[in-house]
Scaffold this active site. Sequence first.
Site, short mmCIF file in Angstrom:
data_model
loop_
_atom_site.label_atom_id
_atom_site.label_comp_id
_atom_site.label_asym_id
_atom_site.label_seq_id
_atom_site.Cartn_x
_atom_site.Cartn_y
_atom_site.Cartn_z
N ASN A 144 -13.51 -12.34 30.77
CA ASN A 144 -11.87 -12.18 31.75
C ASN A 144 -12.22 -10.80 32.83
O ASN A 144 -11.35 -10.64 33.40
CB ASN A 144 -11.59 -10.80 30.65
CG ASN A 144 -11.09 -11.25 29.55
OD1 ASN A 144 -10.25 -13.00 29.76
ND2 ASN A 144 -10.19 -11.19 28.54
N GLU A 145 -13.66 -10.79 33.38
CA GLU A 145 -13.94 -10.35 34.88
C GLU A 145 -13.79 -11.01 35.42
O GLU A 145 -13.17 -11.22 36.60
CB GLU A 145 -15.24 -9.27 33.68
CG GLU A 145 -15.62 -7.94 33.71
CD GLU A 145 -14.75 -7.88 32.67
OE1 GLU A 145 -14.90 -7.23 31.86
OE2 GLU A 145 -15.88 -9.11 31.71
N ARG A 169 -8.35 -13.69 44.08
CA ARG A 169 -8.82 -14.37 45.11
C ARG A 169 -7.63 -14.73 45.74
O ARG A 169 -7.13 -15.17 46.92
CB ARG A 169 -10.18 -15.07 44.50
CG ARG A 169 -11.46 -14.31 45.21
CD ARG A 169 -12.41 -15.39 43.83
NE ARG A 169 -13.65 -14.61 44.78
CZ ARG A 169 -14.80 -15.07 44.25
NH1 ARG A 169 -14.71 -16.49 43.49
NH2 ARG A 169 -15.90 -14.45 44.33
N GLU A 215 -15.01 -19.30 28.05
CA GLU A 215 -14.89 -19.99 29.37
C GLU A 215 -14.14 -19.11 30.15
O GLU A 215 -13.42 -19.71 30.84
CB GLU A 215 -13.31 -20.53 28.56
CG GLU A 215 -13.61 -21.19 27.20
CD GLU A 215 -13.69 -22.34 26.80
OE1 GLU A 215 -14.38 -22.74 28.41
OE2 GLU A 215 -13.48 -23.18 26.82
N ARG A 237 0.70 -1.07 -0.59
CA ARG A 237 0.12 0.01 -0.20
C ARG A 237 0.82 1.09 -0.15
O ARG A 237 1.81 0.96 0.80
CB ARG A 237 -0.88 -0.24 1.46
CG ARG A 237 -1.87 0.84 1.68
CD ARG A 237 -2.88 1.41 0.37
NE ARG A 237 -3.97 1.96 0.98
CZ ARG A 237 -4.03 3.16 -0.14
NH1 ARG A 237 -3.40 3.65 -1.14
NH2 ARG A 237 -4.78 4.12 0.96
#
Length: 381
Positions: A365-366, A374, A362, A266
């Site tokens: 992401n939170e 944890r 799965e 380009r």
Amino acid sequence: MDFALSEEQEAIFDMARAFGAEHIAPNARAWENEGTIPKALWPKVAELGLGGVYVSEDYGGSGLSRLDATLVFEALAMSCPAVGSFLSIHNMCGGMIDKFGSDETKEKWLPDLCTMEKVFSYCLTEPGSGSDAAALRTRADKTDSGYRLNGTKAFISGGGYSDAYVVMVRTGDDGPKGISTVVVEDGTKGLSFGAEEDKMGWRAQPTAQVQFDDCDIPADNLIGEEGRGFVYAMAGLDGGRLNIAASALGGAQAALDATLAYMGERKAFGRSIDQFQALQFRLADMEVKLQSARTFLRQAAWKLDNKSPDASKFCAMAKLYVTDRAFEVANDCLQLHGGYGYLADYGIEKIVRDLRVHQILEGTNEIMRLIVSRQMLEARG
């Protein structure tokens, strides 16, 4: 510390990439438009040993490590993240059965899974319990001959397409200890499916609700022990998160490779756009993101293979980090293509759409952040 892949691992990656380039990439757009993957593809996949990557050789599998598997799914995703990810779900089912099933259970399901005469889907999520998987409500009540299922699973890849479904069901009280795992075969009376979902990405994968209405299955369709299904599901998700991360990585790498080629062709203001320093910097940033993500992913896979106590934490971190970086890279590649990146002909917009869901499934992401934090707090004591 050795970061190099072995010759065998290099061969695994090259084999999967070559297969994808020949059998998947030329058809990816057509399959997306059709909303399905031809079942004729799967026996070819199985011939390479990719139908049961985690399954022991005794039952027809390849017995590969989790690290080996990430190489397979990264390579396949370079041709189409949707197809490679669908295969990873089938293999997650195989890994669960191989790890937790009795010898009789393995003999019943794994040979056909490995040859892909039967394609398997994984059923955990429900309309009212996504991130809160332990709150699932699909019940399996005991009968004289086995179990009777009632309930609904949502967002199931392969819903209405697959030949068997590994289903997390409630056999006991509320909470994770009341959950068990069973297999339901297609054609079982009381098993039905919702309409195919109209999705942003992963459009080659048929996705639908899976519904159970007085669906009777035999007792030997139980995987492992009653009340252990949530443990099995979470263990399966450790590997599943690595594979989803690997698929995101492969898609992003394909986008970057295409962008490098495009920028050399380009021209703007009298020269190819790869000669502008500002755009070179963006290329460098994308390369750093993918290489750091790849290293992190393989470290997490190594930990899972070696049963490291912090393996689940690292699988969550890798899923979080890799899928975020991969989406950023794919999106930046679209930007560097300008208006052409928005056109289907160039293939970049498909990768962006496909990779967006990798930050959700799965475990969002939170939720990955929650798992990591944890474990950090627990380790603090």
